[in-house]
Design a protein around this motif. Sequence first.
Motif, PDB file in Angstrom:
ATOM      1  N   VAL A  92       0.874  -1.172   0.000  1.00 37.13           N
ATOM      2  CA  VAL A  92       0.000   0.000   0.000  1.00 37.13           C
ATOM      3  C   VAL A  92       0.911   1.222   0.000  1.00 37.13           C
ATOM      4  O   VAL A  92       1.716   1.408   0.910  1.00 37.13           O
ATOM      5  N   ARG A  93       0.802   2.040  -1.054  1.00 41.62           N
ATOM      6  CA  ARG A  93       1.694   3.185  -1.213  1.00 41.62           C
ATOM      7  C   ARG A  93       0.905   4.496  -1.175  1.00 41.62           C
ATOM      8  O   ARG A  93      -0.020   4.686  -1.973  1.00 41.62           O
ATOM      9  N   ILE A  94       1.238   5.365  -0.234  1.00 41.92           N
ATOM     10  CA  ILE A  94       0.645   6.699  -0.134  1.00 41.92           C
ATOM     11  C   ILE A  94       1.581   7.668  -0.845  1.00 41.92           C
ATOM     12  O   ILE A  94       2.755   7.761  -0.498  1.00 41.92           O
ATOM     13  N   VAL A  95       1.057   8.376  -1.856  1.00 40.06           N
ATOM     14  CA  VAL A  95       1.896   9.272  -2.651  1.00 40.06           C
ATOM     15  C   VAL A  95       1.410  10.713  -2.500  1.00 40.06           C
ATOM     16  O   VAL A  95       0.267  11.035  -2.820  1.00 40.06           O
ATOM     17  N   TYR A  96       2.304  11.563  -1.999  1.00 40.46           N
ATOM     18  CA  TYR A  96       2.004  12.977  -1.754  1.00 40.46           C
ATOM     19  C   TYR A  96       2.571  13.852  -2.868  1.00 40.46           C
ATOM     20  O   TYR A  96       3.527  13.482  -3.558  1.00 40.46           O
ATOM     21  N   VAL A 127      10.370   9.458 -18.813  1.00 48.71           N
ATOM     22  CA  VAL A 127       9.550   8.545 -18.000  1.00 48.71           C
ATOM     23  C   VAL A 127       8.324   8.112 -18.796  1.00 48.71           C
ATOM     24  O   VAL A 127       7.987   6.924 -18.874  1.00 48.71           O
ATOM     25  N   LEU A 128       7.664   9.080 -19.421  1.00 45.96           N
ATOM     26  CA  LEU A 128       6.412   8.795 -20.115  1.00 45.96           C
ATOM     27  C   LEU A 128       6.602   7.977 -21.390  1.00 45.96           C
ATOM     28  O   LEU A 128       5.734   7.167 -21.749  1.00 45.96           O
ATOM     29  N   ASP A 129       7.737   8.183 -22.092  1.00 49.08           N
ATOM     30  CA  ASP A 129       7.937   7.414 -23.324  1.00 49.08           C
ATOM     31  C   ASP A 129       8.639   6.081 -23.081  1.00 49.08           C
ATOM     32  O   ASP A 129       8.878   5.310 -24.009  1.00 49.08           O
ATOM     33  N   GLY A 130       8.981   5.807 -21.818  1.00 50.11           N
ATOM     34  CA  GLY A 130       9.568   4.523 -21.465  1.00 50.11           C
ATOM     35  C   GLY A 130      11.062   4.405 -21.671  1.00 50.11           C
ATOM     36  O   GLY A 130      11.638   3.333 -21.408  1.00 50.11           O
ATOM     37  N   SER A 131      11.733   5.474 -22.135  1.00 48.52           N
ATOM     38  CA  SER A 131      13.176   5.385 -22.360  1.00 48.52           C
ATOM     39  C   SER A 131      13.959   5.362 -21.050  1.00 48.52           C
ATOM     40  O   SER A 131      15.111   4.923 -21.025  1.00 48.52           O
ATOM     41  N   LEU A 132      13.357   5.840 -19.969  1.00 47.81           N
ATOM     42  CA  LEU A 132      13.957   5.709 -18.643  1.00 47.81           C
ATOM     43  C   LEU A 132      13.201   4.600 -17.911  1.00 47.81           C
ATOM     44  O   LEU A 132      11.985   4.701 -17.716  1.00 47.81           O
ATOM     45  N   PRO A 133      13.868   3.538 -17.497  1.00 46.04           N
ATOM     46  CA  PRO A 133      13.165   2.426 -16.829  1.00 46.04           C
ATOM     47  C   PRO A 133      12.730   2.811 -15.420  1.00 46.04           C
ATOM     48  O   PRO A 133      13.556   3.192 -14.580  1.00 46.04           O
ATOM     49  N   THR A 134      11.446   2.749 -15.156  1.00 45.77           N
ATOM     50  CA  THR A 134      10.903   3.103 -13.848  1.00 45.77           C
ATOM     51  C   THR A 134       9.940   2.021 -13.375  1.00 45.77           C
ATOM     52  O   THR A 134       9.394   1.258 -14.173  1.00 45.77           O
ATOM     53  N   VAL A 135       9.700   1.997 -12.074  1.00 50.44           N
ATOM     54  CA  VAL A 135       8.655   1.130 -11.529  1.00 50.44           C
ATOM     55  C   VAL A 135       7.299   1.712 -11.936  1.00 50.44           C
ATOM     56  O   VAL A 135       7.178   2.906 -12.233  1.00 50.44           O
ATOM     57  N   GLY A 136       6.275   0.895 -11.929  1.00 50.45           N
ATOM     58  CA  GLY A 136       4.958   1.335 -12.365  1.00 50.45           C
ATOM     59  C   GLY A 136       4.384   2.478 -11.553  1.00 50.45           C
ATOM     60  O   GLY A 136       3.602   3.280 -12.062  1.00 50.45           O
ATOM     61  N   LEU A 137       4.783   2.577 -10.299  1.00 48.99           N
ATOM     62  CA  LEU A 137       4.247   3.614  -9.430  1.00 48.99           C
ATOM     63  C   LEU A 137       4.530   5.013  -9.959  1.00 48.99           C
ATOM     64  O   LEU A 137       3.723   5.925  -9.769  1.00 48.99           O
ATOM     65  N   VAL A 138       5.665   5.197 -10.641  1.00 47.85           N
ATOM     66  CA  VAL A 138       6.043   6.531 -11.129  1.00 47.85           C
ATOM     67  C   VAL A 138       5.028   7.040 -12.138  1.00 47.85           C
ATOM     68  O   VAL A 138       4.517   8.162 -12.014  1.00 47.85           O
ATOM     69  N   THR A 139       4.708   6.236 -13.138  1.00 43.02           N
ATOM     70  CA  THR A 139       3.751   6.679 -14.156  1.00 43.02           C
ATOM     71  C   THR A 139       2.332   6.760 -13.596  1.00 43.02           C
ATOM     72  O   THR A 139       1.555   7.641 -13.982  1.00 43.02           O
ATOM     73  N   GLU A 140       1.994   5.875 -12.678  1.00 43.06           N
ATOM     74  CA  GLU A 140       0.680   5.941 -12.037  1.00 43.06           C
ATOM     75  C   GLU A 140       0.518   7.258 -11.281  1.00 43.06           C
ATOM     76  O   GLU A 140      -0.525   7.923 -11.363  1.00 43.06           O
ATOM     77  N   ALA A 141       1.551   7.643 -10.529  1.00 45.11           N
ATOM     78  CA  ALA A 141       1.479   8.867  -9.733  1.00 45.11           C
ATOM     79  C   ALA A 141       1.475  10.105 -10.618  1.00 45.11           C
ATOM     80  O   ALA A 141       0.751  11.070 -10.343  1.00 45.11           O
ATOM     81  N   LEU A 142       2.266  10.089 -11.692  1.00 48.85           N
ATOM     82  CA  LEU A 142       2.290  11.235 -12.608  1.00 48.85           C
ATOM     83  C   LEU A 142       0.926  11.444 -13.252  1.00 48.85           C
ATOM     84  O   LEU A 142       0.501  12.579 -13.480  1.00 48.85           O
ATOM     85  N   GLU A 144      -1.894  11.072 -11.958  1.00 49.90           N
ATOM     86  CA  GLU A 144      -2.822  11.671 -10.992  1.00 49.90           C
ATOM     87  C   GLU A 144      -2.376  13.059 -10.528  1.00 49.90           C
ATOM     88  O   GLU A 144      -3.116  13.747  -9.821  1.00 49.90           O
ATOM     89  N   LEU A 145      -1.171  13.460 -10.915  1.00 52.54           N
ATOM     90  CA  LEU A 145      -0.614  14.719 -10.405  1.00 52.54           C
ATOM     91  C   LEU A 145      -1.353  15.924 -10.971  1.00 52.54           C
ATOM     92  O   LEU A 145      -1.545  16.032 -12.184  1.00 52.54           O
ATOM     93  N   ARG A 146      -1.738  16.832 -10.093  1.00 54.42           N
ATOM     94  CA  ARG A 146      -2.337  18.093 -10.485  1.00 54.42           C
ATOM     95  C   ARG A 146      -1.637  19.214  -9.721  1.00 54.42           C
ATOM     96  O   ARG A 146      -1.440  19.102  -8.509  1.00 54.42           O
TER      97      ARG A 146
END
Length: 292
Positions: A92-96, A127-142, A144-146
């Motif tokens: 369970v990850r809380i992202v601020y 991050v968005l085009d996938g050229s930088l390898p990230t865990v799924g949480l990064v794109t999920e959080a981005l 939702e970011l406002r």
Amino acid sequence: MGQQVQRLGAYAVVVRGDRILLTRLAERVTKQELWTLPGGGVDHGEDPRAAVVREIYEETGLRAEVGETAHVFSMHLSDTWRRGRRVDAHSVRIVYDGWVAADAPDPRVVEIDGSTADAAWQPIGAVLDGSLPTVGLVTEALAELRPQQRQRVAAYAYVERDGALLLTRNSALGPHPGVWTLPGGGIDHGESPADTVLRELHEECGLEGELGELLTVDDHHFTGTAPIGRREDFHAIRIVYRASVPADAEPRVVEVDGTTDAVAWVPLTEVATDAARFSSLVRAAITAAGGR
């Protein structure tokens, strides 16, 4: 089925312009290059907001602040490996929404022998085009970011003398570093706009002023980085008065470490020929005053 393991973590999305603050997982966590959000496990009895601030410092060396609201993400892996054993894992990850000061130093890993190997500002596009390898949480959080919505009412002085305009330059802490604008600033709670102008003339220019008529009311809407380093959806309401200062007075910046780093008399002809160096407020005020 392996042993059931549940973990609560707290993380932050920290964005500066077109870059995001990320940390690279250490080799003992994964043999592949993999970047994630700064953050980590919440200790027993620890407030999640305190946990993410602590983790950001340990992993990046930066002093951060986080907002009051967050998004919660859940990941269930019924058959995976943790610390050399097969487990049924639930994270369970809380992202601020987080931010660091606009003049913060480059990130560096403080924690020794932890789960973080590196920390850096990475391009959001990568991050968005996938050229930088990230865990799924990064794109999920981005996704939702406002940016934080903020409306600010401010008052300014239009001071013209001998074909020149009294202007101040935004410091690195200002919304548009290096851009020249009218002297003025935010109206404090309970303060009249007229008093604001006179106070700001003293703080930003070292001058005692006298107010004239209301010249114009202008507004400006943009998304950018606030002086505290937070990304904001910013709406500025700007009240402009004509004003005068003593004929022999020479301006100087009085306020230390503020949003103004220079003040000068700038010829109106220079504003007309090099518009990019001046804020939209300057151009709107000149037009309202009868100029072009």
